[in-house]
Scaffold this active site. Structure first.
Site, PDB file in Angstrom:
ATOM      1  N   GLU A  82      52.434  33.831 -75.761  1.00 11.55           N
ATOM      2  CA  GLU A  82      51.380  33.447 -76.695  1.00 11.55           C
ATOM      3  C   GLU A  82      50.475  32.348 -76.134  1.00 11.55           C
ATOM      4  O   GLU A  82      49.395  32.098 -76.678  1.00 11.55           O
ATOM      5  CB  GLU A  82      51.988  32.974 -78.022  1.00 11.55           C
ATOM      6  CG  GLU A  82      52.614  34.077 -78.870  1.00 11.55           C
ATOM      7  CD  GLU A  82      51.593  35.051 -79.432  1.00 11.55           C
ATOM      8  OE1 GLU A  82      50.385  34.738 -79.412  1.00 11.55           O
ATOM      9  OE2 GLU A  82      52.000  36.133 -79.881  1.00 11.55           O
ATOM     10  N   GLU A 113      74.530  37.769 -69.697  1.00 10.47           N
ATOM     11  CA  GLU A 113      74.521  36.361 -70.099  1.00 10.47           C
ATOM     12  C   GLU A 113      75.714  35.589 -69.538  1.00 10.47           C
ATOM     13  O   GLU A 113      75.719  34.353 -69.530  1.00 10.47           O
ATOM     14  CB  GLU A 113      74.484  36.227 -71.614  1.00 10.47           C
ATOM     15  CG  GLU A 113      75.757  36.622 -72.321  1.00 10.47           C
ATOM     16  CD  GLU A 113      75.689  36.298 -73.815  1.00 10.47           C
ATOM     17  OE1 GLU A 113      76.512  35.477 -74.260  1.00 10.47           O
ATOM     18  OE2 GLU A 113      74.818  36.847 -74.513  1.00 10.47           O
TER      19      GLU A 113
END
Length: 294
Positions: A82, A113
């Protein structure tokens, strides 16, 4: 151990969650969500320290890098992508990495992960250096991928910070600055995409927005470095010029085009009644701050 993490505890208020009607579920979720902003408020002093470090990185032409797994990684990427349309940054200035690579944004990559070395590989791929700031995000505060990334970032002299949703988080040991927003038990036990994810999003909003303000990407409360990549943003750019200068829409549109769609330059041109080249020079001298250029 998971049982020691407050985000993994059962919520005493939702023991009968499966027996509630839809409205009751929504009301309970809303009540729990109200606590999130208050939990973030308790960490503002720590968030402020992170923002100061990020601003320093930007001033030294360094970058802000988010690393995380699952929801945490996705939120980092969301905040990063963004920044170019909102603040006119290039796509390298703020970046997000998720365990398992970009394909993990839409589909979980099993075991990614749990591998510390994957984060080191990701950070090496962009030439991480001492000018950069790396922020590790993990609701549990114990994700190996994030720990590995913070370890590597420290080894090259980069600034490091962590965002977790448990106190005394494991990742806090590997970051110079820590934000620990204790959101507590979720309505759905262990589903940290809920309150914990909301808290992380609020903190990331604060960090990126305040940091961009700190390097001149905002004039008053207007996003004057907005990139006009579509029709809506072209119109918004013209409206920003109107709001910043008080001129008519037509005059704003004229200066917008004269300034080659550079909103900052158009504002300076209007308020100082100068040409495009002079406006650019004044902005350069002011290091991009419109207020200083005026």
């Amino acid at each position: 151990m998971l049982e020691n993490l407050s985000t993994e505890h059962r919520n005493e208020k939702t023991m009968n969650l499966d027996e509630m009607n839809i409205k009751e579920i929504l009301q309970r979720m809303n009540e729990e969500d109200r606590t999130v902003a208050l939990a973030v408020e308790k960490e503002i002093e720590h968030i402020e320290k992170v923002v100061r470090v990020v601003i320093q990185s930007f001033e030294e032409e360094g970058r802000l890098i988010y690393i995380g797994a699952g929801t945490s990684g996705r939120l980092g990427i969301l905040d990063a992508v963004e920044c170019p349309p909102t603040f006119g940054t290039d796509d390298k200035m703020v970046q997000g990495f998720i365990a398992g690579g970009l394909k993990a944004f839409t589909k979980a990559v099993e075991g990614a992960e749990d591998r510390e070395e994957l984060a080191e590989e990701d950070l090496k791929s962009i030439g991480l250096n001492e000018k950069d700031t790396v922020i590790g995000i993990a609701a549990s505060g114990r994700t190996p991928y994030v720990i590995g990334g913070l370890k590597y970032a420290n080894s090259v002299g980069a600034s490091t910070a962590s965002i977790s949703c448990n106190k005394n988080a494991e990742i806090s040991k590997y970051a110079k600055l820590n934000v620990e927003v204790e959101t507590g038990a979720e309505i759905l036990t262990g589903s940290t995409r809920l309150k914990a994810g909301t808290a992380q999003k609020l903190v990331l909003n604060m960090i990126s927005t305040a940091s961009m303000i700190g390097v001149g990407k905002v004039y008053k409360n207007l996003m004057v470095d907005v990139q006009s990549t579509n029709e809506k943003l072209v119109e918004r750019s013209k409206r920003i010029i109107v709001e910043a200068t008080g001129v008519s829409y037509e005059v704003a549109a004229e200066h917008y085009e004269k300034a080659e769609r550079n909103v900052k330059a158009a504002i300076v041109m209007v308020l100082l009644q100068c040409e495009y080249g002079e406006a650019l020079e004044k902005l350069k001298e002011a290091k991009g701050f419109v207020k200083k250029a005026l």
